[in-house]
Design a protein around this motif. Sequence first.
Motif, short mmCIF file in Angstrom:
data_model
loop_
_atom_site.label_atom_id
_atom_site.label_comp_id
_atom_site.label_asym_id
_atom_site.label_seq_id
_atom_site.Cartn_x
_atom_site.Cartn_y
_atom_site.Cartn_z
N HIS A 167 1.39 -10.17 -5.79
CA HIS A 167 0.56 -10.76 -5.06
C HIS A 167 1.07 -12.23 -4.40
O HIS A 167 0.97 -12.66 -3.43
CB HIS A 167 -0.75 -11.35 -5.68
CG HIS A 167 -1.81 -12.03 -5.08
ND1 HIS A 167 -2.67 -11.41 -4.08
CD2 HIS A 167 -2.31 -13.10 -4.90
CE1 HIS A 167 -3.57 -12.24 -3.49
NE2 HIS A 167 -3.38 -13.29 -4.28
N GLU A 168 1.68 -12.90 -5.37
CA GLU A 168 2.54 -14.19 -4.97
C GLU A 168 3.47 -13.93 -3.96
O GLU A 168 3.66 -14.68 -2.98
CB GLU A 168 3.32 -14.70 -6.28
CG GLU A 168 2.35 -15.41 -7.32
CD GLU A 168 1.79 -14.13 -8.22
OE1 GLU A 168 2.27 -13.00 -8.12
OE2 GLU A 168 0.82 -14.62 -9.06
N SER A 169 4.17 -12.86 -3.72
CA SER A 169 5.36 -12.77 -2.98
C SER A 169 4.56 -12.37 -1.54
O SER A 169 4.97 -12.59 -0.53
CB SER A 169 6.06 -11.33 -3.34
OG SER A 169 6.85 -11.62 -4.47
N LYS A 170 3.28 -11.50 -1.79
CA LYS A 170 2.65 -11.27 -0.47
C LYS A 170 2.15 -12.65 -0.02
O LYS A 170 2.35 -12.64 1.44
CB LYS A 170 1.18 -10.22 -0.88
CG LYS A 170 1.68 -8.94 -0.87
CD LYS A 170 0.45 -8.20 -1.10
CE LYS A 170 0.65 -6.59 -1.00
NZ LYS A 170 -0.64 -5.88 -1.24
N SER A 171 1.57 -13.50 -0.67
CA SER A 171 1.32 -14.75 -0.10
C SER A 171 2.29 -15.39 0.55
O SER A 171 1.98 -16.10 1.79
CB SER A 171 0.38 -15.63 -1.35
OG SER A 171 -0.57 -14.92 -1.96
N MET A 172 3.52 -15.43 0.03
CA MET A 172 4.48 -16.47 0.63
C MET A 172 4.93 -15.48 1.72
O MET A 172 5.13 -16.69 2.80
CB MET A 172 5.60 -16.47 -0.57
CG MET A 172 6.93 -17.15 0.08
SD MET A 172 6.56 -19.05 0.35
CE MET A 172 5.94 -19.64 -1.21
N VAL A 173 5.20 -14.23 1.86
CA VAL A 173 5.60 -13.78 3.08
C VAL A 173 4.78 -13.78 4.14
O VAL A 173 5.22 -13.91 5.33
CB VAL A 173 5.99 -12.27 2.55
CG1 VAL A 173 6.44 -11.48 3.78
CG2 VAL A 173 7.45 -12.24 1.37
N SER A 174 3.48 -13.64 3.91
CA SER A 174 2.51 -13.76 4.84
C SER A 174 2.39 -15.10 5.69
O SER A 174 2.36 -15.16 6.86
CB SER A 174 1.26 -13.45 4.32
OG SER A 174 -0.09 -13.54 5.32
N LEU A 175 2.67 -16.02 4.97
CA LEU A 175 2.56 -17.30 5.62
C LEU A 175 3.95 -17.50 6.28
O LEU A 175 3.84 -18.16 7.41
CB LEU A 175 2.86 -18.49 4.28
CG LEU A 175 2.50 -20.07 4.67
CD1 LEU A 175 1.11 -20.22 5.11
CD2 LEU A 175 2.87 -20.84 3.62
#
Length: 295
Positions: A167-175
Amino acid sequence: MAAQTSHHTRSKSFPLPSSSNPLVSHIEEHLVRLRDSDAPSTSSSISHKLNALQELYDCVDKLLQLPFSQQALSQEQNKGLVDELLDGSLRLLDLCGTAKDIVLQTKGSTQEIQSVLRRRRCGELELIGEVRKYFTSRKVARKTIHKALKNLKAMETKHAFSSSDDHESKSMVSLLREVEAVTSSMFEYLLTLISGPKEQSKSGRWLLVAKLLHQKRIVCEQARRRDINEFVKVDAALKSLLSQKMSKSENIMNVEMQSQLKDLELCIEDLEAGLDCLFRCMIKARVSVLNIFNS
């Protein structure tokens, strides 16, 4: 770092880069403003977007220095995500370089015409020769822009990002993907502004004759409109010049034309400075991602 500790921890035991983090909130605010702003139609609006993007990338680079960002991007299972982000940043740097090259070429062409116009006695043939060189340069620039925009659309259509279960990686990459998207849109606006409106297709000699006959009226109408950018104004004025039989010196030493050329030169200098600064900011952010990836 106190703001980070207030986040809910996840499976990887580092805080989620949510909107409660000041830097993330700041980036999201920049993204909202850039997405919601009107499509820029003038050089000043483009310059404003360039400045806003510089601030955005400065925030992004600071975010990439934080531990949770580095942990999110440095995990082995996210190698594909980071590779795609790096490919995207390289594509944007190429677009920035293309825009810089084109504005510099146009600047050189306008300066040559200004040099001829400033002379007390300039020959009509000499002036016309420089104007024709200008339009040759513009034609080459438009082909380059058309190719760049075509490649941009093709890559956006085919580009499919990998997904991550973290989830953390998804959030960072999405940004970071959002940052890439608004940057891509800005370069599309910029290149379209420089290129100017699409020229009408040549359907016969009558179209060219009609265009020349009405060129002077079109120039006057465009001069009164504030939303016409400097590139379009100069193109129209110089086309009008080529369509006239200039036998009088006052037609050659056109004060309004010199003013328009000067405005275009100042516009180009602003764009040049903005693109240089943005290019450095983008490089800095890319290097930060590479350092995380290679650590």
